[in-house]
Design a protein around this motif. Structure first.
Motif, PDB file in Angstrom:
ATOM      1  N   UNK A  96       0.828  -1.213   0.000  1.00 55.37           N
ATOM      2  CA  UNK A  96       0.000   0.000   0.000  1.00 55.37           C
ATOM      3  C   UNK A  96       0.858   1.257   0.000  1.00 55.37           C
ATOM      4  N   UNK A  97       1.865   1.256   0.822  1.00 57.93           N
ATOM      5  CA  UNK A  97       2.712   2.441   0.927  1.00 57.93           C
ATOM      6  C   UNK A  97       3.442   2.717  -0.375  1.00 57.93           C
ATOM      7  N   UNK A  98       3.995   1.672  -0.976  1.00 61.08           N
ATOM      8  CA  UNK A  98       4.726   1.853  -2.232  1.00 61.08           C
ATOM      9  C   UNK A  98       3.794   2.311  -3.346  1.00 61.08           C
ATOM     10  N   UNK A  99       2.578   1.763  -3.402  1.00 68.24           N
ATOM     11  CA  UNK A  99       1.633   2.156  -4.433  1.00 68.24           C
ATOM     12  C   UNK A  99       1.246   3.631  -4.284  1.00 68.24           C
ATOM     13  N   UNK A 100       0.960   4.057  -3.068  1.00 60.14           N
ATOM     14  CA  UNK A 100       0.603   5.460  -2.868  1.00 60.14           C
ATOM     15  C   UNK A 100       1.767   6.380  -3.216  1.00 60.14           C
ATOM     16  N   UNK A 101       2.976   5.954  -2.883  1.00 58.50           N
ATOM     17  CA  UNK A 101       4.156   6.756  -3.228  1.00 58.50           C
ATOM     18  C   UNK A 101       4.299   6.883  -4.739  1.00 58.50           C
ATOM     19  N   UNK A 102       4.109   5.788  -5.465  1.00 55.62           N
ATOM     20  CA  UNK A 102       4.238   5.815  -6.916  1.00 55.62           C
ATOM     21  C   UNK A 102       3.105   6.607  -7.564  1.00 55.62           C
ATOM     22  N   UNK A 103       1.894   6.540  -6.990  1.00 57.31           N
ATOM     23  CA  UNK A 103       0.789   7.342  -7.522  1.00 57.31           C
ATOM     24  C   UNK A 103       1.084   8.831  -7.358  1.00 57.31           C
ATOM     25  N   UNK A 104       1.668   9.201  -6.218  1.00 57.22           N
ATOM     26  CA  UNK A 104       2.042  10.600  -6.016  1.00 57.22           C
ATOM     27  C   UNK A 104       3.108  11.022  -7.015  1.00 57.22           C
ATOM     28  N   UNK A 105       4.054  10.168  -7.298  1.00 59.36           N
ATOM     29  CA  UNK A 105       5.092  10.477  -8.280  1.00 59.36           C
ATOM     30  C   UNK A 105       4.488  10.635  -9.665  1.00 59.36           C
ATOM     31  N   UNK A 106       3.454   9.841  -9.972  1.00 57.99           N
ATOM     32  CA  UNK A 106       2.800   9.971 -11.270  1.00 57.99           C
ATOM     33  C   UNK A 106       2.121  11.329 -11.401  1.00 57.99           C
ATOM     34  N   UNK A 107       1.443  11.777 -10.359  1.00 60.62           N
ATOM     35  CA  UNK A 107       0.791  13.079 -10.401  1.00 60.62           C
ATOM     36  C   UNK A 107       1.812  14.198 -10.567  1.00 60.62           C
ATOM     37  N   UNK A 108       2.935  14.067  -9.848  1.00 58.51           N
ATOM     38  CA  UNK A 108       3.999  15.070  -9.987  1.00 58.51           C
ATOM     39  C   UNK A 108       4.528  15.086 -11.417  1.00 58.51           C
ATOM     40  N   UNK A 109       4.710  13.885 -11.992  1.00 62.27           N
ATOM     41  CA  UNK A 109       5.218  13.814 -13.360  1.00 62.27           C
ATOM     42  C   UNK A 109       4.227  14.399 -14.354  1.00 62.27           C
ATOM     43  N   UNK A 110       2.933  14.128 -14.176  1.00 60.65           N
ATOM     44  CA  UNK A 110       1.925  14.684 -15.076  1.00 60.65           C
ATOM     45  C   UNK A 110       1.876  16.202 -14.955  1.00 60.65           C
ATOM     46  N   UNK A 111       1.988  16.695 -13.723  1.00 63.40           N
ATOM     47  CA  UNK A 111       2.041  18.145 -13.544  1.00 63.40           C
ATOM     48  C   UNK A 111       3.276  18.728 -14.206  1.00 63.40           C
ATOM     49  N   UNK A 112       4.355  18.028 -14.157  1.00 60.95           N
ATOM     50  CA  UNK A 112       5.580  18.491 -14.800  1.00 60.95           C
ATOM     51  C   UNK A 112       5.426  18.598 -16.299  1.00 60.95           C
ATOM     52  N   UNK A 113       4.616  17.710 -16.900  1.00 56.66           N
ATOM     53  CA  UNK A 113       4.364  17.806 -18.340  1.00 56.66           C
ATOM     54  C   UNK A 113       3.640  19.111 -18.664  1.00 56.66           C
TER      55      UNK A 113
END
Length: 413
Positions: A96-113
């Motif tokens: 659960x922790x790793x999945x939430x961390x990776x989901x947050x990284x995805x949002x950051x990456x999409x915002x970066x686009x």
């Protein structure tokens, strides 16, 4: 009257004769044998085992996911054929922790686009303005150059115009460079989004992805031979260097024997060898190839520490006689250290030692005589006689304490 005395004399004679024979020393009954010539061998007998001369271990060149190996022990394989196939390592199951961390990284990456795309738009606007400004000052410079030639404007004004034209051209080039940089940032941001999505990919879905040939690593057989052992048959994760399959030529067998170091010094390359009790009919022959220079300590079955040396020998018998032998089969090895055809010999049990000299009891006219002898080669059962006895002499093979020099003996054989 004289008859009575005659009977008395006869009776006394019988009594005296009986007493004489009763107290007379009786000859010792012994076993005897003749000194003879015949074949004589000095041998060392040890238990050994067969092994394949050239053994190959096929290992994983890189870490990966191993597909199931389709060969079995005993199969023949050809050099160059595919032995195993490795896939890239599969995705891990996320907690659960790793999945939430990776989901947050995805949002950051999409915002970066989005940020990168906005920067591209801004850079393009700035570039258009810089192009327009550079075009204006370039045209203005051309007009003033003509006026300066006719003397209508001062040279100082022309210099200021040229400076503005150069500055606007540099601004245009910087704007174009900024566009290239901003577009690169967009691609990098999109790559971060792809990496973040890949980290969130379900392992089950990842396993269903068809692997391209460029992603697979094929491990090939190094030589033609027979599979000896499949170390890892089922599919699964392997690390770089993990053994997968053992391969060898079972027709290239040799014999490995562990002998006492005191016996090893008597051997050399070329020493003949006989193999018995190997499971088949007849006797196999061999020859020592290597006597290893380093020994090792081994505890015997009786708990005694022994210094032993490995001796490697080749089988010289025709292959069709031992083709049923395989890897790790037990054999009885007899090393022939010395051999003679017509050797004068006595049983080893007939010898006894006093100081540095050797003696035997020889039988001469029913009397045991101690004789000093010189011996040559010795085996476990017999000894070579170099002097002190001749062929046909009779000796006692098992003298005990009752046999002494000059003792009357009688043969039981």
């Amino acid at each position: 009257m004289w008859k009575r005395w005659l009977w008395i004399i006869v009776l006394v004679g019988v009594v005296l004769a009986g007493a004489f024979f009763a107290i007379r020393p009786q000859p010792v009954v012994v076993e005897t044998t003749k000194v003879a010539r015949g074949p004589f061998r000095v041998t060392v007998e040890e238990e050994g085992k067969t092994r394949i001369r050239d053994r190959f271990v096929v290992s994983a060149p890189v870490a990966g996911f191993l597909r199931r190996i389709r060969v079995n022990e005993g199969d023949m394989v050809q050099a160059g054929d595919v032995a195993a196939v490795l896939e890239p390592l599969r995705a891990e199951v996320l907690d659960v922790r790793s999945r939430e961390t990776n989901e947050a990284r995805l949002k950051v990456a999409e915002a970066g686009v989005g940020v990168a795309q906005a920067r591209v738009a801004t850079a393009e606007q700035q570039a258009r303005a810089a192009v327009a400004n550079a075009t204006y000052w370039a045209e203005q410079l051309l007009r003033e150059q003509k006026l300066a030639q006719s003397g209508d404007i001062a040279q100082e004004r022309l210099a200021r115009t040229r400076s503005e034209a150069d500055r606007s051209e540099a601004t245009r080039r910087a704007a174009e460079t900024e566009i290239v940089t901003a577009r690169a940032d967009v691609e990098r941001a999109r790559a971060d989004v792809a990496a973040a999505r890949a980290a969130l990919l379900n392992p089950a879905a990842a396993d269903r992805v068809e692997r391209s040939a460029s992603e697979l690593v094929s491990v090939r057989w190094p030589v033609t031979g027979r599979v000896l052992r499949v170390v890892k048959e089922s599919e699964g994760v392997v690390q770089s260097g993990d053994p997968l399959v053992e391969l060898g030529n079972v027709r290239a067998l040799e014999v490995e024997v562990e002998v006492l170091s005191a016996d090893a010094v008597k051997m050399k390359p070329g020493t003949p060898l006989e193999l018995t009790r190997w499971g088949g009919e007849g006797l196999l022959t061999g020859m020592v190839r290597v006597v290893e220079p380093a020994g090792f300590t081994k505890v015997s079955a009786l708990g005694v520490e022994e210094q032993r040396v490995r001796v490697i020998a080749d089988i010289t018998s025709p292959e069709d006689e031992w083709q049923r032998l395989g890897e790790g089969y037990r054999v009885e090895s007899i090393f022939v250290l010395w051999e003679g055809k017509e050797v004068l010999q006595v049983p080893a049990s007939a010898l006894f030692r006093e100081g540095a000299k050797w003696f035997v009891f020889a039988v001469d006219g029913g009397v045991a005589r101690r004789r000093e002898v010189q011996i040559g080669h010795r085996s476990g059962l017999a000894a070579e006689i170099t002097s002190g006895l001749k062929e046909g002499d009779v000796v006692i093979p098992h003298p005990d304490e009752s046999v002494t020099d000059g003792k009357d003996v009688s043969s039981s054989s």
